[in-house]
Design an enzyme around this catalytic site. Structure first.
Site, mmCIF file in Angstrom:
data_model
loop_
_atom_site.group_PDB
_atom_site.id
_atom_site.type_symbol
_atom_site.label_atom_id
_atom_site.label_comp_id
_atom_site.label_asym_id
_atom_site.label_seq_id
_atom_site.Cartn_x
_atom_site.Cartn_y
_atom_site.Cartn_z
ATOM 1 N N LYS A 67 0.832 -1.203 0.000
ATOM 2 C CA LYS A 67 0.000 0.000 0.000
ATOM 3 C C LYS A 67 0.866 1.252 0.000
ATOM 4 O O LYS A 67 1.889 1.302 0.688
ATOM 5 C CB LYS A 67 -0.899 0.014 1.240
ATOM 6 C CG LYS A 67 -1.893 -1.123 1.278
ATOM 7 C CD LYS A 67 -2.995 -0.915 0.261
ATOM 8 C CE LYS A 67 -4.015 -2.039 0.323
ATOM 9 N NZ LYS A 67 -5.105 -1.858 -0.630
ATOM 10 N N ASP A 69 -0.403 -0.230 -4.528
ATOM 11 C CA ASP A 69 -1.839 0.085 -4.541
ATOM 12 C C ASP A 69 -2.048 1.411 -3.822
ATOM 13 O O ASP A 69 -1.777 1.530 -2.630
ATOM 14 C CB ASP A 69 -2.602 -1.040 -3.822
ATOM 15 C CG ASP A 69 -4.111 -0.874 -3.928
ATOM 16 O OD1 ASP A 69 -4.563 0.140 -4.497
ATOM 17 O OD2 ASP A 69 -4.829 -1.766 -3.434
ATOM 18 N N GLU A 84 -1.775 0.657 -8.891
ATOM 19 C CA GLU A 84 -3.215 0.355 -8.816
ATOM 20 C C GLU A 84 -3.992 1.557 -8.277
ATOM 21 O O GLU A 84 -3.583 2.166 -7.291
ATOM 22 C CB GLU A 84 -3.399 -0.858 -7.899
ATOM 23 C CG GLU A 84 -4.843 -1.288 -7.683
ATOM 24 C CD GLU A 84 -4.912 -2.607 -6.917
ATOM 25 O OE1 GLU A 84 -4.038 -3.483 -7.124
ATOM 26 O OE2 GLU A 84 -5.832 -2.769 -6.094
ATOM 27 N N GLU A 113 -11.674 -2.043 -9.279
ATOM 28 C CA GLU A 113 -12.387 -2.665 -8.157
ATOM 29 C C GLU A 113 -13.588 -1.831 -7.725
ATOM 30 O O GLU A 113 -14.490 -2.343 -7.067
ATOM 31 C CB GLU A 113 -11.450 -2.896 -6.975
ATOM 32 C CG GLU A 113 -10.955 -1.626 -6.313
ATOM 33 C CD GLU A 113 -10.069 -1.909 -5.106
ATOM 34 O OE1 GLU A 113 -8.875 -2.134 -5.307
ATOM 35 O OE2 GLU A 113 -10.563 -1.886 -3.972
ATOM 36 N N ASP A 172 -14.161 -6.752 -9.364
ATOM 37 C CA ASP A 172 -14.358 -7.597 -8.195
ATOM 38 C C ASP A 172 -15.659 -8.367 -8.431
ATOM 39 O O ASP A 172 -16.703 -7.754 -8.675
ATOM 40 C CB ASP A 172 -14.447 -6.722 -6.929
ATOM 41 C CG ASP A 172 -14.501 -7.550 -5.658
ATOM 42 O OD1 ASP A 172 -15.354 -8.468 -5.573
ATOM 43 O OD2 ASP A 172 -13.709 -7.299 -4.739
ATOM 44 N N HIS A 191 -10.064 -8.286 -8.709
ATOM 45 C CA HIS A 191 -9.793 -7.841 -7.340
ATOM 46 C C HIS A 191 -10.462 -8.828 -6.378
ATOM 47 O O HIS A 191 -11.562 -9.305 -6.655
ATOM 48 C CB HIS A 191 -10.381 -6.442 -7.145
ATOM 49 C CG HIS A 191 -10.318 -5.937 -5.741
ATOM 50 N ND1 HIS A 191 -11.405 -5.954 -4.887
ATOM 51 C CD2 HIS A 191 -9.288 -5.422 -5.037
ATOM 52 C CE1 HIS A 191 -11.044 -5.446 -3.723
ATOM 53 N NE2 HIS A 191 -9.769 -5.116 -3.774
ATOM 54 N N GLU A 216 -5.228 -12.450 -6.225
ATOM 55 C CA GLU A 216 -4.881 -11.651 -5.043
ATOM 56 C C GLU A 216 -5.131 -12.467 -3.780
ATOM 57 O O GLU A 216 -6.227 -12.990 -3.577
ATOM 58 C CB GLU A 216 -5.727 -10.375 -5.026
ATOM 59 C CG GLU A 216 -5.501 -9.530 -3.790
ATOM 60 C CD GLU A 216 -5.980 -8.097 -3.941
ATOM 61 O OE1 GLU A 216 -6.852 -7.843 -4.801
ATOM 62 O OE2 GLU A 216 -5.471 -7.238 -3.201
HETATM 63 CA CA CA Z 1 -6.913 -2.203 -4.336
#
Ligand code: CA
Length: 389
Positions: free
Chosen positions: A174, A203, A229, A255, A278, A305, A342
């Site tokens: 992240k 991300d 991302e 996502e 997703d 996702h 993921e």
């Molecule tokens: Ca994400």
């Protein structure tokens, strides 16, 4: 075979000392909205709707709006059912809660249809390109505030190293919560910890304006990052285009996008190199098939996702089995032209405890469930334990 009942379950697990942050928010709990559809001949199908948003509105749409439309209807035609539910709610539900509710119902109906025919969902979707999927670790979030600046980098390096030790060769971390300088120091620390051969993804959870995202993208090029991302907010398609045009790091996103109509615009406006619908958000497996077809026509690799419970992961693995290499080669390479799954590595009892089956890494891969339907069994005792009163 008709639908006899449609029930929802809101599951919650407080994370206590394992609370973590993305750029957007603190995660003090795991939550999931599950739906259980039962047919008049006793087949049970499970689905999940939404990701980390509040589950109550999704439960309300399913229970108050859709369930009365579904009871007594055929239980073996997910595509038809999802089209009808979307047509019903189009005028007030083109994105968000209504589509998440359709996603949950759609997944449950594929589960039922597969159980009815004794086939895994991926077989009904047209067959599998693979029986297991190369997994990537999602980790290296932010710890709970206040942050001890002296511990931030050493702890991050230690965490990153554990993923490599457990067999991952792709790691997603992240960024976006701290200043650009502090986050680039974090990326440098992770790269230092994992070495040059591990593929690193970042991300942002749409933390940036396009100009900041471009500045960061150019920094990320130096660290050999393989995707950036959600650099900008999902509504800012021009921002996505600017980032994609300005940096060589592939751009991923999707996502927070919904249905083939949302992805039509996202793809035709050239926003991403990797599309991330997703399954529990985009409209379910039926809609995923249409989104994936669109993405392939635009030359974009689909990498779903994944969030939520074991039901969500099972649905994603069924979908992942059906994604063709993009483009075809005789030797598909994970992430380059072969989809990856993921596998979030933060504490998640809703994924790890809820099912009788286990998802465990084998040679860096997750197996696609091969049993009928989604190929999973919800442990009803665990369901009761986590179901909110
Ligand atoms: Ca994400």
């Amino acid at each position: 075979m008709l639908i006899r009942s449609v029930e929802t379950f809101i599951l919650r697990v407080p994370l206590g000392g394992k609370t973590f942050y993305s750029s957007q928010a603190k995660f003090p709990e795991r939550n999931s909205l599950l739906v259980r559809i039962t047919t008049d001949d006793g087949i049970v199908g499970w689905g999940e709707g939404g990701q980390y948003g509040p589950p109550e509105p999704v439960a309300s749409v399913i229970g108050d709006v859709f369930a009365p439309l579904l009871v007594g209807q055929p239980a073996d035609r997910p595509v038809v059912t999802s089209e009808r539910l979307y047509a019903f709610s189009r005028d007030f539900g083109q994105k968000g809660t209504y589509v998440e509710a359709i996603s949950a119902i759609d997944i449950a109906m594929w589960d039922i249809w597969g159980k009815r025919l004794g086939q895994p969902v991926h077989a009904l979707m047209g067959g599998a390109f693979r029986t297991s999927v190369h997994a990537y670790a999602t980790g290296c979030y932010y710890p709970e505030a206040p942050w001890d600046r002296d511990r931030l980098l050493p702890d991050l390096e230690a965490e990153a190293a554990t993923y490599v030790e457990s067999g991952f060769d792709i790691l997603k971390m992240k960024i976006g919560l701290l200043s650009v300088e502090e986050d680039m120091a974090r990326v440098a620390a992770v790269r230092r910890a994992v070495g040059p051969d591990i593929r690193l993804l970042v991300d942002c959870n749409h933390a940036y304006n396009a100009n900041t995202a471009i500045r960061i993208g150019r920094e990320l090029e130096k660290f050999g990052v393989h995707w950036i991302e959600e650099p900008v907010v999902p509504e800012d398609r021009a921002g996505y285009q600017r980032v994609r045009a300005a940096v060589s790091v592939p751009v991923a996103g999707g996502e927070a996008e919904f249905t083939r109509f949302g992805f039509r615009d996202f793809l035709s406006e050239g926003c991403v190199d990797i599309a991330q619908p997703d399954i529990c958000v985009c409209g379910g497996l039926s809609e995923f098939l249409k989104i994936q077809a669109l993405a392939s026509a635009f030359g974009v690799l689909t990498v779903p996702h994944v969030w939520g419970s074991g039901v969500a992961l099972a649905a994603a693995l069924q979908a992942l089995a059906t994604i063709p290499p993009q483009p075809h080669t005789a030797n598909p390479v994970a992430l380059q032209n072969e989809p990856i799954v993921e596998f979030d590595r933060k504490h998640n009892p809703l994924r790890d405890d809820l099912l009788v089956e286990n998802f465990s890494l084998r040679d860096g891969r997750l197996d696609v469930p091969q049993g009928p339907g989604l190929g999973i069994t919800v442990d009803e005792a665990v369901l009761r334990k986590y179901a909110a009163a």
